[in-house]
Write a protein that holds these residues in place. Structure first.
Motif, PDB file in Angstrom:
ATOM      1  N   TRP A   1       0.822  -1.209   0.000  1.00 40.08           N
ATOM      2  CA  TRP A   1       0.000   0.000   0.000  1.00 40.08           C
ATOM      3  C   TRP A   1       0.856   1.259   0.000  1.00 40.08           C
ATOM      4  CZ3 TRP A   1      -1.296  -4.599   2.169  1.00 40.08           C
ATOM      5  CH2 TRP A   1      -2.508  -5.157   1.768  1.00 40.08           C
ATOM      6  N   ASP A   2       2.135   1.128  -0.410  1.00 40.71           N
ATOM      7  CA  ASP A   2       2.971   2.305  -0.653  1.00 40.71           C
ATOM      8  C   ASP A   2       2.419   3.092  -1.832  1.00 40.71           C
ATOM      9  OD1 ASP A   2       4.754   1.837   1.373  1.00 40.71           O
ATOM     10  OD2 ASP A   2       6.453   1.331   0.092  1.00 40.71           O
TER      11      ASP A   2
ATOM     12  N   ASP B   1       7.818   6.299  -0.022  1.00 47.39           N
ATOM     13  CA  ASP B   1       6.464   6.603   0.426  1.00 47.39           C
ATOM     14  C   ASP B   1       6.541   7.383   1.739  1.00 47.39           C
ATOM     15  OD1 ASP B   1       3.374   5.444   0.365  1.00 47.39           O
ATOM     16  OD2 ASP B   1       4.163   5.684   2.388  1.00 47.39           O
ATOM     17  N   PRO B   2       5.698   8.406   1.924  1.00 49.47           N
ATOM     18  CA  PRO B   2       5.807   9.268   3.100  1.00 49.47           C
ATOM     19  C   PRO B   2       5.134   8.737   4.359  1.00 49.47           C
ATOM     20  CG  PRO B   2       4.072  10.086   1.675  1.00 49.47           C
ATOM     21  CD  PRO B   2       4.698   8.908   0.954  1.00 49.47           C
ATOM     22  N   GLN B   3       4.450   7.599   4.294  1.00 51.83           N
ATOM     23  CA  GLN B   3       3.630   7.187   5.431  1.00 51.83           C
ATOM     24  C   GLN B   3       4.458   6.804   6.662  1.00 51.83           C
ATOM     25  OE1 GLN B   3      -0.226   4.938   4.136  1.00 51.83           O
ATOM     26  NE2 GLN B   3       1.340   4.518   2.581  1.00 51.83           N
ATOM     27  N   GLU B   4       5.568   6.097   6.470  1.00 52.76           N
ATOM     28  CA  GLU B   4       6.390   5.731   7.629  1.00 52.76           C
ATOM     29  C   GLU B   4       6.903   6.970   8.344  1.00 52.76           C
ATOM     30  OE1 GLU B   4      10.471   3.339   8.891  1.00 52.76           O
ATOM     31  OE2 GLU B   4       9.527   2.899   6.966  1.00 52.76           O
ATOM     32  N   ALA B   5       7.407   7.940   7.576  1.00 52.30           N
ATOM     33  CA  ALA B   5       7.910   9.172   8.192  1.00 52.30           C
ATOM     34  C   ALA B   5       6.798   9.890   8.946  1.00 52.30           C
ATOM     35  CB  ALA B   5       8.512  10.086   7.128  1.00 52.30           C
ATOM     36  N   ALA B   6       5.592   9.899   8.366  1.00 48.92           N
ATOM     37  CA  ALA B   6       4.462  10.559   9.031  1.00 48.92           C
ATOM     38  C   ALA B   6       4.119   9.866  10.341  1.00 48.92           C
ATOM     39  CB  ALA B   6       3.255  10.573   8.106  1.00 48.92           C
ATOM     40  N   LEU B   7       4.099   8.540  10.329  1.00 46.71           N
ATOM     41  CA  LEU B   7       3.792   7.795  11.552  1.00 46.71           C
ATOM     42  C   LEU B   7       4.856   8.029  12.616  1.00 46.71           C
ATOM     43  CD1 LEU B   7       2.569   4.481   9.902  1.00 46.71           C
ATOM     44  CD2 LEU B   7       1.171   5.977  11.330  1.00 46.71           C
ATOM     45  N   ARG B   8       6.115   8.060  12.198  1.00 44.49           N
ATOM     46  CA  ARG B   8       7.199   8.311  13.159  1.00 44.49           C
ATOM     47  C   ARG B   8       7.085   9.704  13.781  1.00 44.49           C
ATOM     48  NH1 ARG B   8      12.117   5.279  12.983  1.00 44.49           N
ATOM     49  NH2 ARG B   8      12.124   3.573  11.486  1.00 44.49           N
TER      50      ARG B   8
ATOM     51  N   VAL C   1       3.943  11.359 -13.751  1.00 45.84           N
ATOM     52  CA  VAL C   1       2.758  10.553 -13.441  1.00 45.84           C
ATOM     53  C   VAL C   1       2.335  10.870 -12.005  1.00 45.84           C
ATOM     54  CG1 VAL C   1       1.835   8.227 -13.149  1.00 45.84           C
ATOM     55  CG2 VAL C   1       3.491   8.692 -14.974  1.00 45.84           C
ATOM     56  N   PRO C   2       1.147  11.438 -11.806  1.00 47.84           N
ATOM     57  CA  PRO C   2       0.702  11.712 -10.435  1.00 47.84           C
ATOM     58  C   PRO C   2       0.741  10.448  -9.581  1.00 47.84           C
ATOM     59  CG  PRO C   2      -0.762  12.762 -12.010  1.00 47.84           C
ATOM     60  CD  PRO C   2       0.155  11.879 -12.807  1.00 47.84           C
ATOM     61  N   THR C   3       1.361  10.547  -8.419  1.00 49.05           N
ATOM     62  CA  THR C   3       1.479   9.399  -7.528  1.00 49.05           C
ATOM     63  C   THR C   3       0.198   9.243  -6.714  1.00 49.05           C
ATOM     64  OG1 THR C   3       3.853   9.859  -7.324  1.00 49.05           O
ATOM     65  CG2 THR C   3       2.894   8.318  -5.756  1.00 49.05           C
ATOM     66  N   LEU C   4      -0.379   8.051  -6.754  1.00 50.10           N
ATOM     67  CA  LEU C   4      -1.551   7.780  -5.933  1.00 50.10           C
ATOM     68  C   LEU C   4      -1.179   7.887  -4.452  1.00 50.10           C
ATOM     69  CD1 LEU C   4      -3.062   4.654  -7.740  1.00 50.10           C
ATOM     70  CD2 LEU C   4      -3.829   7.027  -7.904  1.00 50.10           C
ATOM     71  N   PRO C   5      -2.096   8.290  -3.605  1.00 49.16           N
ATOM     72  CA  PRO C   5      -1.789   8.346  -2.173  1.00 49.16           C
ATOM     73  C   PRO C   5      -1.469   6.963  -1.617  1.00 49.16           C
ATOM     74  CG  PRO C   5      -3.803   9.561  -2.663  1.00 49.16           C
ATOM     75  CD  PRO C   5      -3.454   8.787  -3.900  1.00 49.16           C
ATOM     76  N   GLY C   6      -0.491   6.906  -0.725  1.00 44.60           N
ATOM     77  CA  GLY C   6      -0.250   5.668   0.004  1.00 44.60           C
ATOM     78  C   GLY C   6      -1.405   5.387   0.949  1.00 44.60           C
ATOM     79  N   ASP C   7      -1.616   4.101   1.278  1.00 42.37           N
ATOM     80  CA  ASP C   7      -2.837   3.769   2.010  1.00 42.37           C
ATOM     81  C   ASP C   7      -2.615   2.592   2.966  1.00 42.37           C
ATOM     82  OD1 ASP C   7      -5.453   3.817   2.840  1.00 42.37           O
ATOM     83  OD2 ASP C   7      -6.286   2.915   1.027  1.00 42.37           O
ATOM     84  N   TYR C   8      -1.697   2.746   3.926  1.00 32.92           N
ATOM     85  CA  TYR C   8      -1.516   1.693   4.916  1.00 32.92           C
ATOM     86  C   TYR C   8      -2.798   1.351   5.673  1.00 32.92           C
ATOM     87  CZ  TYR C   8       3.588   2.227   4.395  1.00 32.92           C
ATOM     88  OH  TYR C   8       4.872   2.283   3.927  1.00 32.92           O
TER      89      TYR C   8
END
Length: 366
Positions: free
Chosen positions: A135-136, A265-272, A309-316
């Motif tokens: 889901w990256d 993907d930015p999700q790990e950094a956001a969670l941290r 190419v627009p990157t779809l949002p990550g979705d953990y």
């Protein structure tokens, strides 16, 4: 587990509150409709205080033994403890009649993974593996491009998780004890191989180079795997803690065009950082246009070649939403134990390949 009505709330026991438990699992569980974080298991007083501060209503246990005596009060066990504990804890949870999610890798061997899958199947219980990198944002975008046929026939898939960490951090992940299941092959390699198999199907042969680069290191920190899929696609996968210059996250070459994507993907950094899914200020999983990959042919993306190419949002959050749906409706889990076992067959073959300096064939089930 029997299918339940839409109003069901499932109580979750989380074993482990280190990086995986506190940064990934606990926040994602808490953000999922239908799941409630009931209990956290950790023997560390510091981590117990952290869990209580972040989830004031959570119960705390010093060991997993505290869960099994009240298995009837729980609906799901999530195992985010060190790799060596995954198999015994998952087996105990399943024997207690509890659906189970296990952080990757599910096991050290495909045989152990298949044994757990058989146990779960015999008892009619969910067993899923947390492969969040499906889901990256970049993986979701590539999956969409492939579904649209934007690259033509894919010939080569290059995928990297590279870091620059020239000094050891310590801990079980860097231990040379095989029982710890440490090293990058089983850590980052679990993600890279799972993504390759998800996109391009089973592998029929594996070649690998597994190296120990840093002074004092006891396990692999610079590893390369080459897969030949039964589909004909070749996957080249890099994982490294010693990459002084980072390559593209994806470079995918097809008969009509190629796709190149840099950055993580930015999700790990956001969670941290303490951000949580559902926070409207977070714009969860999105990245700026400057991070978009490029699709084209004949010129490097670094010199302006190709089209952004627009990157779809990550979705953990989608992982645990699918787990909740599986518990409620009896639908298949988002990642199965059989899929985890297939990836472990590849990782085991990679170890043999590197040790014996040869290509290893994998017997693919019909």
């Amino acid at each position: 587990m029997d299918a339940m009505d839409d109003s069901s709330t499932f109580r979750v026991g989380l074993i482990g509150y280190g990086l995986a438990g506190s940064v990934f699992h606990a926040p994602l569980i808490a953000a999922t409709e239908g799941l409630v974080l009931d209990t956290v298991v950790t023997s560390s007083p510091e981590r117990q205080r952290q869990a209580r501060a972040e989830f004031p209503d959570v119960r705390l246990e010093d060991s997993a033994d505290g869960l099994w005596g009240r298995a009837g009060e729980l609906d799901l066990i999530v195992i985010a403890s060190p790799n060596r504990t995954h198999v015994p804890l998952a087996r105990t949870a399943l024997e207690a009649g509890l659906p189970t999610v296990v952080d990757k890798p599910l096991a050290a061997t495909a045989a152990d993974a298949e044994e757990l899958a058989a146990l779960a199947g015999a008892r009619g219980l969910l067993l899923s593996v947390f492969q969040n990198r499906r889901w990256d944002n970049d993986f979701r975008t590539l999956h969409k491009l492939l579904a649209e046929g934007a690259l033509g026939e894919v010939q080569r898939f290059e995928s990297r998780f590279e870091r620059w960490r020239p000094r050891l951090k310590g801990g079980w992940r860097e231990s040379g004890d095989p029982a710890e299941v440490g090293g990058l092959l089983y850590d980052l390699g679990s993600h890279l191989v799972d993504q390759a198999l998800t996109l391009f199907g089973p592998a029929e042969s594996v070649y690998a180079e597994v190296d120990v680069r840093r002074p004092g290191a006891q396990t692999d920190d610079d590893t390369f795997i080459a897969l030949t899929h039964t589909s004909g696609v070749r996957s080249h996968l890099w994982m490294s803690a010693t990459a002084a210059q980072l390559g593209p996250r994806f470079r995918v070459l097809g008969s009509q065009s190629g796709y190149v994507k840099y950055g993580l993907d930015p999700q790990e950094a956001a969670l941290r950082e303490g951000l949580r899914p559902g926070d409207p200020s977070a714009r969860w999983g999105t990245e700026p246009e400057s991070g978009w990959g490029r699709l084209g042919a004949g010129e490097s993306p670094l010199t302006g070649g190709g089209t952004p190419v627009p990157t779809l949002p990550g979705d953990y959050p989608a992982y645990y939403a699918a787990v909740a749906a599986a518990l409620r409706d009896g639908t298949p889990p988002p990642v199965t134990a059989a899929e985890a076992a297939a990836a472990l067959h590849v990782l085991e073959a990679a170890r043999v390949s590197a040790a014996e300096h040869r290509t290893v064939r994998i017997e693919v089930s019909a």
